[in-house]
Design a protein around this motif. Structure first.
Motif, PDB file in Angstrom:
ATOM      1  N   TYR A  71       2.865  -8.757   9.094  1.00 37.03           N
ATOM      2  CA  TYR A  71       1.618  -8.993   8.369  1.00 37.03           C
ATOM      3  C   TYR A  71       1.263  -7.812   7.484  1.00 37.03           C
ATOM      4  CZ  TYR A  71      -0.012  -6.418  12.452  1.00 37.03           C
ATOM      5  OH  TYR A  71      -0.144  -5.509  13.447  1.00 37.03           O
ATOM      6  N   MET A  72       2.019  -6.713   7.603  1.00 36.00           N
ATOM      7  CA  MET A  72       1.760  -5.587   6.707  1.00 36.00           C
ATOM      8  C   MET A  72       2.540  -5.731   5.403  1.00 36.00           C
ATOM      9  SD  MET A  72      -0.373  -3.488   7.980  1.00 36.00           S
ATOM     10  CE  MET A  72      -0.193  -1.862   7.270  1.00 36.00           C
ATOM     11  N   ASP A  73       3.231  -6.886   5.242  1.00 38.48           N
ATOM     12  CA  ASP A  73       4.107  -7.011   4.077  1.00 38.48           C
ATOM     13  C   ASP A  73       3.345  -6.852   2.769  1.00 38.48           C
ATOM     14  OD1 ASP A  73       4.493 -10.677   4.072  1.00 38.48           O
ATOM     15  OD2 ASP A  73       2.742  -9.398   4.206  1.00 38.48           O
ATOM     16  N   LEU A  74       2.176  -7.504   2.673  1.00 35.19           N
ATOM     17  CA  LEU A  74       1.435  -7.477   1.415  1.00 35.19           C
ATOM     18  C   LEU A  74       1.055  -6.041   1.025  1.00 35.19           C
ATOM     19  CD1 LEU A  74       0.739  -9.709  -0.413  1.00 35.19           C
ATOM     20  CD2 LEU A  74      -1.463  -9.961   0.682  1.00 35.19           C
ATOM     21  N   ILE A  75       0.514  -5.310   1.982  1.00 29.84           N
ATOM     22  CA  ILE A  75       0.057  -3.945   1.676  1.00 29.84           C
ATOM     23  C   ILE A  75       1.234  -3.058   1.288  1.00 29.84           C
ATOM     24  CG2 ILE A  75      -1.067  -1.902   2.588  1.00 29.84           C
ATOM     25  CD1 ILE A  75      -2.753  -3.522   4.295  1.00 29.84           C
ATOM     26  N   ILE A 119       2.798  -3.982  -2.191  1.00 33.12           N
ATOM     27  CA  ILE A 119       2.021  -3.621  -3.367  1.00 33.12           C
ATOM     28  C   ILE A 119       2.004  -2.109  -3.558  1.00 33.12           C
ATOM     29  CG2 ILE A 119      -0.275  -3.529  -2.300  1.00 33.12           C
ATOM     30  CD1 ILE A 119       0.484  -5.207  -5.588  1.00 33.12           C
ATOM     31  N   LEU A 170       7.860 -11.424  -2.774  1.00 28.48           N
ATOM     32  CA  LEU A 170       7.474 -12.343  -1.707  1.00 28.48           C
ATOM     33  C   LEU A 170       8.443 -13.516  -1.600  1.00 28.48           C
ATOM     34  CD1 LEU A 170       3.616 -12.432  -2.238  1.00 28.48           C
ATOM     35  CD2 LEU A 170       4.847 -11.387  -0.351  1.00 28.48           C
TER      36      LEU A 170
END
Lengths: 190, 169, 216
Positions: A70-74, A77, A120
């Motif tokens: 769930y840390m993928d987005l942070i 980016i 993504l």
């Protein structure tokens, strides 16, 4: 051969801009001048290619084993923002004219939907490492192609007789729509 | 010195967001997992009637084109969902492989397209009993006079065994 | 600017999509149906409100040099939370909006408002700005999607996001005359171009009228 098909499909058929609606902001913003458009294309190709590799490795070697996907987005980016910062510094030192010509659109590559989108997608489409690299090349090349053609069309549109209400963004979008129709015709090849 | 301070600030912010996300994740993850398994639960319970729980496993089936999904059962078994074209159309089934190397269960899910008497025999107890209990590295006794459908299902089960042997054994 | 003005600003005068031309990617991609548009509008408004409030609250302690990365981390956290929540509670909407939910992070509207408004104004003003901009965005995507769905399929169908089977309201006008290319990507560009042209035309008309009134 499969990789080649993947390349064509990502660059043309499922073109990132005309078909998937990513990177539309730079399309409308940088495409007034074909030289700027081409430079933008090069910069974006570099960023997306490197970003695909780094984010792919980050996801599969770090996030997944540690079960913090769930840390993928942070993390993605932040990687992208740092890459763009690096490209900015590099351009400033090596070719200040290009740096100046691209202006505010250079840092805006960070918010370019296509960069994060490719990162993504590489994960959600379950590509292996080679496929992720192919995607990292094919998608921005498709973007560069479209943005360059678009810019040359827009240069002509500037001097064309367009109704006042449609000048600028509206006619640009309609043009993009017609280009998208044309691209849809290629879909049969793959 | 300034850069170090800035980096620390950013690190603290990232850590805080990590904590928040971890909390949200803890709340939502069970619901998401539940939704994934709910669709298949009714089918899985045809094999496991003792109240076992199931979990969807993310798997890459590569060249095993007939495999559609794999589930892990709370007792350690793995259930494969496969679909292969029989005589009249796709045959969808579940086959359970146990950690002792034998087939633990079989359930035919959709045989609506198959010929009565021949293909639909895959749904009979006779076929099921030929599967269950057989060791996974031995061949399955197909119905006398293998039909297109039963051969299709057996071939697909072989793919499931191969994938299982490569990944979970 | 009065409080009410801040709120109304995002709706019409500085509508993020029709005026500021930000967030176009999502405006084109998810406007295939009105249900999707409303779902996305709510998600964007939620993120916008939370991000404006948080960024306004921390604006005095964030060092200026790293404010953009910090804002990005805050926004990314909010968006990821929204993504997880939508996956859990509104799975069909989550699947139809797809990659555009995480892409809210790079939606220029959110970072743009954080940088140009929330970092310079107090909590309540930032909240009002967020509500106004969020509603403006939602209004814009609903208009675009209503146009596309109506022309593309001949009617409009609204589904309950929490229970996708339930149809809240639906009407069908002219199925036989629907121009299905409007639901395709090309149609998205055309629709947005046409709508923007019409809006610009209306603005020019009003400006001309105001000029004529002045001259008189």
């Amino acid at each position: 051969m499969e990789l080649f098909g993947l390349f064509i499909s990502l660059a043309l058929v499922n073109n990132v801009v005309l078909n998937r609606f990513l990177a539309v902001c730079p399309l409308l913003g940088v495409s007034k001048n074909s030289k700027n458009a081409l430079n933008m294309g090069y910069a974006v190709t570099f960023v997306i290619f490197i970003a695909s590799i780094i984010t792919y490795l980050l996801y599969h070697q770090v996030l997944k084993p540690l079960k913090i996907t769930y840390m993928d987005l942070i993390t993605f980016i932040l990687v992208i923002a740092s890459l763009v910062q690096f490209v900015e510094m590099f351009l400033k030192k090596t070719s200040p004219e290009i740096y100046k010509a691209m202006g505010v659109y250079l840092p805006l590559i960070t918010t370019n939907c296509a960069v994060l989108g490719v990162a993504l997608d590489n994960i959600s489409s379950k590509y292996n490492f080679v496929e992720a690299m192919v995607a990292g090349l094919a998608v921005p090349i498709g973007f560069t192609l479209v943005i360059y053609i678009f810019a040359t069309i827009r240069e002509r549109l500037e001097i064309a007789d367009v109704p006042a209400a449609f000048k600028g963004a509206p006619i640009a979008l309609i043009t993009a729509g017609i280009m998208a129709f044309a691209m849809a015709g290629i879909a049969g090849i793959v | 010195m300034k850069t170090v301070k800035l980096a620390i600030f950013l690190a603290i912010v990232s850590a805080l967001s990590g904590l928040c996300l971890s909390a949200v994740n803890d709340v939502t993850e069970p619901i998401i997992k539940e939704a994934a398994i709910a669709k298949e639960r009714a089918n899985l319970q045809q094999i496991y009637t003792g109240g076992e729980t199931f979990e969807v496993i993310e798997a890459d089936f590569g060249d095993y084109t007939t495999l559609q999904g794999v589930y892990k059962v709370s007792n350690g078994d793995y259930v494969y969902k496969g679909s292969k074209n029989g005589y009249g159309g796709p045959c969808v089934y579940l086959v359970a492989i146990g950690s002792d190397g034998t087939f633990k269960g079989f359930a035919a899910l959709d045989l609506s397209n198959e010929t009565n008497g021949f293909g639909s025999r895959v749904g009979t107890d006779e076929f099921k009993n030929n599967v269950v209990g057989t060791k996974i590295d031995e061949s399955i006794d197909t119905l006398s006079g293998a039909t297109v459908t039963s051969t299709a299902v057996v071939d697909s089960i072989k793919e499931a065994v191969a994938h299982y042997t490569e990944n979970y054994k | 600017m009065s409080k009410l003005d801040i709120l109304k600003n995002g709706l019409f005068k500085e509508n993020p999509i029709f005026t500021l031309l930000l967030g176009m990617c999502s405006a084109l991609a998810i406007t295939t149906t009105v249900t999707n548009a409303i779902g996305m509008g709510v998600a964007v408004t939620a993120v916008l409100i939370c991000s404006n409030i948080i960024i306004s609250a921390i604006r005095k302690i964030v060092p200026n040099e790293i404010r953009i990365p910090v804002y990005i981390v805050v926004i990314a956290t909010l968006v990821k939370s929204v993504q997880l929540i939508m996956n859990a509670y509104t799975p069909e909407l989550y699947t139809s909006l797809g990659v555009f939910i995480p892409l809210i992070v790079v939606n220029c509207i959110i970072l743009g408002r954080a940088e140009s408004f929330a970092s310079k104004h107090g909590l309540f003003d930032s909240l009002l700005d967020a509500i106004g901009m969020g509603l403006g965005y939602t209004l814009a995507v609903v208009v675009i999607s209503a146009f596309r769905e109506l022309v593309g399929t001949g009617g409009i169908t609204l589904n309950n996001p929490l229970n996708a089977e339930q149809v809240l309201f639906s009407f069908n006008l002219f199925k036989d005359y629907a121009i299905s290319s409007f639901t395709s990507p090309a149609g998205a560009f055309l629709s947005l171009g046409l709508i923007l042209g019409v809006i610009e035309g209306y603005r020019n008309f009003k400006a001309n009228r105001a000029k004529k009134a002045e001259v008189k």
